[in-house]
Design a protein around this motif. Sequence first.
Motif, PDB file in Angstrom:
ATOM      1  N   UNK A 223       0.842  -1.197   0.000  1.00  0.00           N
ATOM      2  CA  UNK A 223       0.000   0.000   0.000  1.00  0.00           C
ATOM      3  C   UNK A 223       0.876   1.244   0.000  1.00  0.00           C
ATOM      4  N   UNK A 224       0.357   2.322  -0.601  1.00  0.00           N
ATOM      5  CA  UNK A 224       1.125   3.546  -0.785  1.00  0.00           C
ATOM      6  C   UNK A 224       0.341   4.739  -0.253  1.00  0.00           C
ATOM      7  N   UNK A 225       0.974   5.517   0.601  1.00  0.00           N
ATOM      8  CA  UNK A 225       0.415   6.786   1.073  1.00  0.00           C
ATOM      9  C   UNK A 225       1.249   7.926   0.510  1.00  0.00           C
ATOM     10  N   UNK A 226       0.575   8.986   0.057  1.00  0.00           N
ATOM     11  CA  UNK A 226       1.257  10.198  -0.389  1.00  0.00           C
ATOM     12  C   UNK A 226       0.920  11.314   0.591  1.00  0.00           C
ATOM     13  N   UNK A 227       1.943  12.033   1.051  1.00  0.00           N
ATOM     14  CA  UNK A 227       1.788  13.103   2.028  1.00  0.00           C
ATOM     15  C   UNK A 227       2.285  14.411   1.424  1.00  0.00           C
ATOM     16  N   UNK A 228       1.446  15.442   1.482  1.00  0.00           N
ATOM     17  CA  UNK A 228       1.841  16.791   1.082  1.00  0.00           C
ATOM     18  C   UNK A 228       1.844  17.686   2.316  1.00  0.00           C
ATOM     19  N   UNK A 229       3.021  18.084   2.818  1.00  0.00           N
ATOM     20  CA  UNK A 229       3.070  19.079   3.891  1.00  0.00           C
ATOM     21  C   UNK A 229       2.761  20.440   3.282  1.00  0.00           C
ATOM     22  N   UNK A 230       1.861  21.212   3.883  1.00  0.00           N
ATOM     23  CA  UNK A 230       1.424  22.452   3.239  1.00  0.00           C
ATOM     24  C   UNK A 230       1.266  23.590   4.243  1.00  0.00           C
ATOM     25  N   UNK A 231       1.766  24.756   3.857  1.00  0.00           N
ATOM     26  CA  UNK A 231       1.584  25.980   4.629  1.00  0.00           C
ATOM     27  C   UNK A 231       1.367  27.118   3.638  1.00  0.00           C
ATOM     28  N   UNK A 232       0.139  27.602   3.578  1.00  0.00           N
ATOM     29  CA  UNK A 232      -0.224  28.700   2.675  1.00  0.00           C
ATOM     30  C   UNK A 232       0.138  28.383   1.223  1.00  0.00           C
ATOM     31  N   UNK A 233      -0.395  27.282   0.724  1.00  0.00           N
ATOM     32  CA  UNK A 233      -0.112  26.845  -0.643  1.00  0.00           C
ATOM     33  C   UNK A 233      -1.390  26.717  -1.470  1.00  0.00           C
ATOM     34  N   UNK A 234      -2.370  27.616  -1.248  1.00  0.00           N
ATOM     35  CA  UNK A 234      -3.622  27.499  -1.971  1.00  0.00           C
ATOM     36  C   UNK A 234      -3.440  27.629  -3.486  1.00  0.00           C
ATOM     37  N   UNK A 235      -2.384  28.307  -3.922  1.00  0.00           N
ATOM     38  CA  UNK A 235      -2.190  28.526  -5.350  1.00  0.00           C
ATOM     39  C   UNK A 235      -1.764  27.271  -6.095  1.00  0.00           C
ATOM     40  N   UNK A 236      -1.183  26.305  -5.405  1.00  0.00           N
ATOM     41  CA  UNK A 236      -0.617  25.141  -6.097  1.00  0.00           C
ATOM     42  C   UNK A 236      -1.121  23.793  -5.589  1.00  0.00           C
ATOM     43  N   UNK A 237      -1.545  23.697  -4.332  1.00  0.00           N
ATOM     44  CA  UNK A 237      -1.847  22.386  -3.756  1.00  0.00           C
ATOM     45  C   UNK A 237      -2.998  21.695  -4.470  1.00  0.00           C
ATOM     46  N   UNK A 238      -3.998  22.445  -4.908  1.00  0.00           N
ATOM     47  CA  UNK A 238      -5.148  21.836  -5.554  1.00  0.00           C
ATOM     48  C   UNK A 238      -4.785  21.131  -6.843  1.00  0.00           C
ATOM     49  N   UNK A 239      -3.956  21.759  -7.667  1.00  0.00           N
ATOM     50  CA  UNK A 239      -3.562  21.151  -8.938  1.00  0.00           C
ATOM     51  C   UNK A 239      -2.746  19.876  -8.709  1.00  0.00           C
ATOM     52  N   UNK A 240      -1.889  19.868  -7.688  1.00  0.00           N
ATOM     53  CA  UNK A 240      -1.101  18.668  -7.388  1.00  0.00           C
ATOM     54  C   UNK A 240      -2.026  17.521  -6.989  1.00  0.00           C
ATOM     55  N   UNK A 241      -2.966  17.801  -6.109  1.00  0.00           N
ATOM     56  CA  UNK A 241      -3.914  16.780  -5.674  1.00  0.00           C
ATOM     57  C   UNK A 241      -4.716  16.262  -6.858  1.00  0.00           C
ATOM     58  N   UNK A 242      -5.176  17.146  -7.713  1.00  0.00           N
ATOM     59  CA  UNK A 242      -5.979  16.732  -8.871  1.00  0.00           C
ATOM     60  C   UNK A 242      -5.207  15.791  -9.786  1.00  0.00           C
ATOM     61  N   UNK A 243      -3.927  16.081 -10.025  1.00  0.00           N
ATOM     62  CA  UNK A 243      -3.124  15.221 -10.895  1.00  0.00           C
ATOM     63  C   UNK A 243      -2.940  13.843 -10.273  1.00  0.00           C
ATOM     64  N   UNK A 244      -2.634  13.789  -8.983  1.00  0.00           N
ATOM     65  CA  UNK A 244      -2.440  12.491  -8.325  1.00  0.00           C
ATOM     66  C   UNK A 244      -3.729  11.685  -8.346  1.00  0.00           C
ATOM     67  N   UNK A 245      -4.848  12.329  -8.065  1.00  0.00           N
ATOM     68  CA  UNK A 245      -6.126  11.612  -8.077  1.00  0.00           C
ATOM     69  C   UNK A 245      -6.451  11.114  -9.482  1.00  0.00           C
ATOM     70  N   UNK A 246      -6.285  11.969 -10.467  1.00  0.00           N
ATOM     71  CA  UNK A 246      -6.660  11.602 -11.845  1.00  0.00           C
ATOM     72  C   UNK A 246      -5.772  10.494 -12.397  1.00  0.00           C
ATOM     73  N   UNK A 247      -4.457  10.615 -12.209  1.00  0.00           N
ATOM     74  CA  UNK A 247      -3.527   9.710 -12.880  1.00  0.00           C
ATOM     75  C   UNK A 247      -3.150   8.483 -12.069  1.00  0.00           C
TER      76      UNK A 247
END
Length: 325
Positions: free
Chosen positions: A34-58
Amino acid sequence: MLEEVERWLAARSWSAADRPLDQLLSAKRAAGTTVSVVLPALDEEATVGAIVEVIRRDLMDGTGTPLVDDLVVIDSGSTDRTSEVAAEAGARVVHRDEILPRLPALPGKGEVLWRSLLVTSGDVVCFVDADLRDFSASFVSGTVGPLLTDPEVHFVKAMYDRPLGPEFGGLAAAGTHGQGGRVTELVARPLLNLHWPQLAGFVQPLGGEYAVRRDLLERLPFPVGYGVELGLLVDALHTVGLDALGQVDVGVRLHRHQDGQALGRMAAAIYRTALLRLSRGHLVRPELTQFERGPDGFVPHTYAVDTEERPPMRDMEEYARRRVA
């Protein structure tokens, strides 16, 4: 370069294209990993959504057997819409302070990565910085790949070009595509070559994209701040040996760059992390003074250098209880 490192470079450096997704999915199914992906985030509203979308889609929604089983964004106190954007894009969002609440959180990226082990369960944990632009799923599939296909590999870092952004003239200037890792070249690489020459083959030793087997991560101490990447890499070398480490070329990494003074603080924390591993002693003065010009001349500003480390996660009572359950 040591002959051992030359051999390692030939045997343990790959390209993300070396392992197509169907091969990774087949290996994952066969081993039940099993694989977990972790994104540590602090004030990253400009980029975090696109990263999540790519991982979910692909890597999650578009395959019969998902390569990624769990995608978690750990918010370490954002004042913008980082949490909302990440959740809307399909990530599970956990606030840093909700994890291990009996232990007051310390500021720093390493603190977030350490706490993430308590809210993930993947046999392999992949860390990805949340400020990346033009994100590719190969940052995940590339680093996770060797861990799924080779049981002798335990820790894999991404390697890439790091162009300086247009604010530094990097994207427009010729020959600057590899000059984004300023702290790497000025601090980390000299330290590694001089003190841990076995690690001299790592192209991006401070890169924030890497995948590690959980049973290794839970044995390692975590520097709470900027020194976490160097600390984990050095300690992994001493724990599992060079042949258990690898790196994968994923192309180009575009992200937000720090100013010179922030880089100075980062460099001091990394140097302190290295010193601690060399001597296991204490700094005489764990502070760094920097200067800014004010109306009446240069003004000193003194900052604390990260001096805390979290113990191996397997030593934490809460983690032990969770594993028993």
